[in-house]
Design an enzyme around this catalytic site. Structure first.
Site, PDB file in Angstrom:
ATOM      1  N   GLN A 104       0.840  -1.189   0.000  1.00 21.46           N
ATOM      2  CA  GLN A 104       0.000   0.000   0.000  1.00 21.46           C
ATOM      3  C   GLN A 104       0.880   1.245   0.000  1.00 21.46           C
ATOM      4  OE1 GLN A 104      -2.175   1.822   3.516  1.00 21.46           O
ATOM      5  NE2 GLN A 104      -3.863   0.708   2.548  1.00 21.46           N
ATOM      6  N   TYR A 174      -6.687   9.801   5.198  1.00 20.03           N
ATOM      7  CA  TYR A 174      -5.396  10.152   4.620  1.00 20.03           C
ATOM      8  C   TYR A 174      -5.625  11.091   3.424  1.00 20.03           C
ATOM      9  CZ  TYR A 174      -3.404   6.652   7.711  1.00 20.03           C
ATOM     10  OH  TYR A 174      -3.015   5.950   8.825  1.00 20.03           O
ATOM     11  N   ARG A 319      -6.315  -7.848  12.073  1.00 22.14           N
ATOM     12  CA  ARG A 319      -5.941  -8.253  13.430  1.00 22.14           C
ATOM     13  C   ARG A 319      -6.061  -9.768  13.621  1.00 22.14           C
ATOM     14  NH1 ARG A 319     -10.265  -4.913  16.295  1.00 22.14           N
ATOM     15  NH2 ARG A 319     -11.287  -5.642  14.393  1.00 22.14           N
ATOM     16  N   CYS A 342      -8.583 -13.689  17.151  1.00 18.35           N
ATOM     17  CA  CYS A 342      -8.496 -12.326  17.673  1.00 18.35           C
ATOM     18  C   CYS A 342      -9.743 -12.010  18.473  1.00 18.35           C
ATOM     19  CB  CYS A 342      -8.358 -11.361  16.503  1.00 18.35           C
ATOM     20  SG  CYS A 342      -8.556  -9.622  16.927  1.00 18.35           S
ATOM     21  N   CYS A 345      -9.750  -6.764  20.978  1.00 13.72           N
ATOM     22  CA  CYS A 345      -9.556  -5.896  22.152  1.00 13.72           C
ATOM     23  C   CYS A 345      -8.848  -4.598  21.788  1.00 13.72           C
ATOM     24  CB  CYS A 345      -8.777  -6.632  23.233  1.00 13.72           C
ATOM     25  SG  CYS A 345      -7.057  -6.997  22.790  1.00 13.72           S
ATOM     26  N   CYS A 349      -2.390  -3.948  19.350  1.00  7.64           N
ATOM     27  CA  CYS A 349      -2.231  -3.483  17.964  1.00  7.64           C
ATOM     28  C   CYS A 349      -2.503  -1.983  17.884  1.00  7.64           C
ATOM     29  CB  CYS A 349      -3.135  -4.284  17.033  1.00  7.64           C
ATOM     30  SG  CYS A 349      -4.845  -4.451  17.596  1.00  7.64           S
ATOM     31  N   CYS A 362       0.284  -8.276  20.674  1.00  5.05           N
ATOM     32  CA  CYS A 362      -1.029  -8.909  20.596  1.00  5.05           C
ATOM     33  C   CYS A 362      -1.374  -9.538  21.930  1.00  5.05           C
ATOM     34  CB  CYS A 362      -1.056  -9.962  19.490  1.00  5.05           C
ATOM     35  SG  CYS A 362      -2.632 -10.830  19.325  1.00  5.05           S
ATOM     36  N   GLU A 412      -6.045 -25.600  39.692  1.00  2.20           N
ATOM     37  CA  GLU A 412      -7.038 -24.522  39.703  1.00  2.20           C
ATOM     38  C   GLU A 412      -8.097 -24.842  40.755  1.00  2.20           C
ATOM     39  OE1 GLU A 412      -9.372 -21.681  39.729  1.00  2.20           O
ATOM     40  OE2 GLU A 412      -7.748 -21.394  38.261  1.00  2.20           O
ATOM     41  N   LYS A 430     -18.886  -8.411  25.280  1.00  8.25           N
ATOM     42  CA  LYS A 430     -17.502  -8.851  25.473  1.00  8.25           C
ATOM     43  C   LYS A 430     -17.346 -10.347  25.188  1.00  8.25           C
ATOM     44  CE  LYS A 430     -15.583  -4.993  26.853  1.00  8.25           C
ATOM     45  NZ  LYS A 430     -16.581  -4.090  26.296  1.00  8.25           N
TER      46      LYS A 430
END
Length: 666
Positions: A104, A174, A319, A342, A345, A349, A362, A412, A430
């Site tokens: 690009q 841009y 992402r 991904c 969040c 990034c 990440c 645990e 979320k």
């Protein structure tokens, strides 16, 4: 493969033949050298995505005019022939794996930062590229013509450097976008006013690029199909604009938004998979050319459906490929269950690069550059590792240790794994956070030398039986509840209306489908968790108020979430009280203090979200018991200090350093 026949079908565009329909769109990294050259680690980053079977990799925006047209702290440059050799090394490396590579090219215009470029930025007019941004000066006609030629020269360098296509960036606030958009373009000459005039600069650039690269070299045009801001170009406006830009464009990369609507460019978490595909469909149907769509696409089923329904020809995963470089390879091999998706969040990034000028990282991928190369290292003797805590940091540590050959035991005390990430994902907006603990659990279960005990507290007596060489304490955090009058007496009580974050999450399904119209909800704490609560109840029509002791809310949020928060507060008319301290708590009201004035805030539902604090009470006992037994003990994640998931996950991977310290690894 039959299940995803469209994803893995080829596509020929002029001289470029793509082996599949997965595209890595251009995303800034801050991995370039100080002078804009590509470095070995940068090449390695792209190489991992090529190894992962990505069909087309579009290398991040390179400046055609330096310093005036540059943006970012470190950005690739393509304004001089001296950058060609290193970029040729990049394309040569990526081609070995069958990937096609584009670059690009871009001029940042008003999005440049004066302190970085050493002068006033330029644009179509004197309108900043974002609210509060620097005021640019309008370009003169000769300067416009010179920049057109800079694009042409840059495109030729791209071709010489071995790239398979060139992408011209005409969106995202841009320079070309600053001419196309009525938000920015207030000119009265042949480059301003009506649509044809606003498109003239872009038209000239496309023509000059075609002149340099020849007829068979693909040109991609990236556009903000809908600027998603009042007064900006709508999708219908852009379809008219593209009538003037269509000639000589071979692929439309259909994105969205401007700087002030950034949460729709770098998609916020709650936007559904493929939400933007209707835009690419509209462009494809009008111009009958291949289109790329992007927008939180994580699941192969969604990608396949978009292609099947002909909403786009190519699936852009930005992402998603930072998080999972092997997305295409895993899907091709039937390993969709092991995709490290991904979670949108935007912390490592966009948060790192745009908000903090750091190189990208990440949350879910602790090594974006070298990926799985750590697995080539193995322990050189029997090494026993105990991990206490099955949250994301503990699971990453346990998986990494086992993958390196350690006999690993994870304890645990809860009946399930996933920690705070699993809890937070109970908020409907979320839900993507749950992708990560789900992946870690699946990864852990595939490791024969990792034994997991749930409903089991990792105490000294139990751990001693294992004879550990390394103990990893990853016991997480719990809500911070300071000694404020009435707080402990009223919070999370049966039949009460006052909750901590865990109290809410334990009952979230009771609240999820309730209309809270007219109910008063007061949230104490303006950090990430408090804002999640505000969003949840505001969307359900509650009359929501927020109290924050600092001068601002969301102090440590990433840039995308900050913009989203402003949108929520405005949309739902949230009553925000900053510089306000909680002084007393009752069952149906809070007392707060602002500017020496005490205020009573009544509520139907109250929530105290003052952050989290480390939970590591057993750590000293471990250190005391094992101090003379040559055992390395490390404390990671929230049990060290309550922070973000990204911090704990990195520390989990860094168990490699503990193995080095005890000389147990090759």
């Amino acid at each position: 493969m039959k299940k995803y026949k469209n994803i893995f079908s080829s596509l020929k565009v002029k001289n470029m033949v793509l082996k599949n329909r997965i595209v890595m769109p251009p995303m800034g990294t801050n991995y370039a050298g100080q002078n804009g050259e590509i470095r070995e680690e940068h090449i390695k980053y792209y190489e991992q995505r090529a190894k992962g079977e990505t069909g087309l990799i579009i290398v991040e925006n390179a400046a055609v005019d330096f310093p005036l047209g540059s943006n970012g702290t470190t950005q690739l440059r393509i304004d001089h022939d001296s950058f060609i050799p290193a970029l040729y090394n990049l394309t040569e490396r990526l081609h070995k794996y069958g990937a096609n590579v584009a670059m690009q090219i871009n001029h940042s215009g008003a999005s440049a930062v004066p302190d970085r470029i050493g002068c006033q930025p330029v644009s179509s007019s004197n309108i900043p590229s974002k609210t509060g941004g620097s005021i640019p000066r309008p370009l003169e006609r000769k300067e416009i013509l010179d920049i057109v030629e800079e694009y042409a020269k840059a495109a030729k360098r791209v071709q010489i450097a071995g790239f398979d296509a060139v992408e011209i960036h005409a969106g995202h606030s841009y320079l070309i976008s600053q001419f196309l958009s009525p938000i920015y373009n207030k000119r009265r000459d042949e480059f301003g006013g009506n649509i044809e005039n606003r498109a003239r600069f872009g038209r000239m650039i496309i023509d000059s690029v075609r002149r340099e690269v020849g007829a068979m070299f693909p040109i991609i045009l990236r556009v903000s199909a809908d600027e998603l801001i009042q007064g900006g170009n709508t999708l219908q406006d852009t379809l008219r604009i593209l009538e003037y830009l269509d000639d000589e464009v071979d692929i439309f990369d259909v994105s969205a938004a401007l700087n002030d609507s950034l949460q729709y460019q770098i998609d916020k978490m709650d936007l559904e998979d493929g939400w933007r595909s209707y835009m690419s469909q509209a462009v494809k149907e009008k111009f009958h050319k291949p289109t790329i769509t992007t927008g939180n696409i994580r699941n192969p089923e969604v990608a396949e459906e978009i292609l099947t329904q002909e909403k786009a020809d190519l699936i852009g995963m930005g992402r998603g490929l930072i998080a999972e470089p092997k997305w295409a390879l895993k899907v091709k091999n039937g390993q969709e269950d092991m995709l490290r998706k991904c979670i949108s969040c935007n912390i490592g990034c966009a948060g790192h690069r745009i908000g903090l000028n750091r190189p990208i990282r990440c949350t879910v991928n602790p090594d974006t550059i070298y990926e799985d190369e750590y697995k080539n290292r193995k322990v050189k003797r029997q090494t026993n590792v105990v991990v206490i805590g099955g949250g994301t940091s503990g699971l990453e540590a346990a998986c990494t240790a086992a993958e390196l050959g350690c006999n690993t035991f994870l304890f645990e005390k809860k009946p399930y794994l996933g920690g705070l990430a699993k809890e937070i994902s109970k908020f409907p907006d979320k839900y993507r956070v749950s992708y990560f603990p789900e992946y870690l659990i699946k990864r852990a279960k595939k490791l024969n030398n990792l034994t997991i005990f749930t409903d089991t507290e990792g105490n000294v007596k139990l751990i001693d039986i294992v004879k550990p060489d390394i103990i990893v304490n990853a016991t997480g955090s719990k809500p911070l509840l300071p000694p404020i009058k009435g707080l402990l007496e009223n919070i999370d009580k049966e039949g009460g209306k006052l909750y901590s974050i865990f109290g809410l999450l334990n009952r979230i399904h009771e609240f999820e489908n309730v209309n809270f119209d007219g109910k008063k909800v007061v949230v104490i704490g303006g950090g990430a968790v408090g804002l999640d609560v505000v969003e949840f109840f505001s969307e359900r029509k509650a009359k929501t108020s927020m109290v924050e002791m600092l001068p601002m809310i969301g102090k440590d949020l990433d840039v995308i979430t900050k913009i989203s928060v402003k949108e929520i507060i405005k949309k739902y008319n949230v009553n925000v009280n900053t510089n306000t301290a909680l002084t007393e708590v009752a069952s149906d009201h809070f007392k707060v203090k602002k500017d020496d004035n005490e205020i009573v805030m009544n509520f139907d539902y109250g929530f105290v979200c003052l952050g989290m604090r480390a939970e590591n009470q057993g750590l000293e006992k471990l250190k005391e018991h094992f101090q003379d037994k040559n055992v390395e003990i490390i404390n990671i994640g929230d049990s060290f200090r309550a922070r973000k998931i990204i911090d704990g996950v990195k520390e989990g991977r860094d168990i490699i350093l503990a193995l080095e310290k005890i000389n147990a690894i090759l």
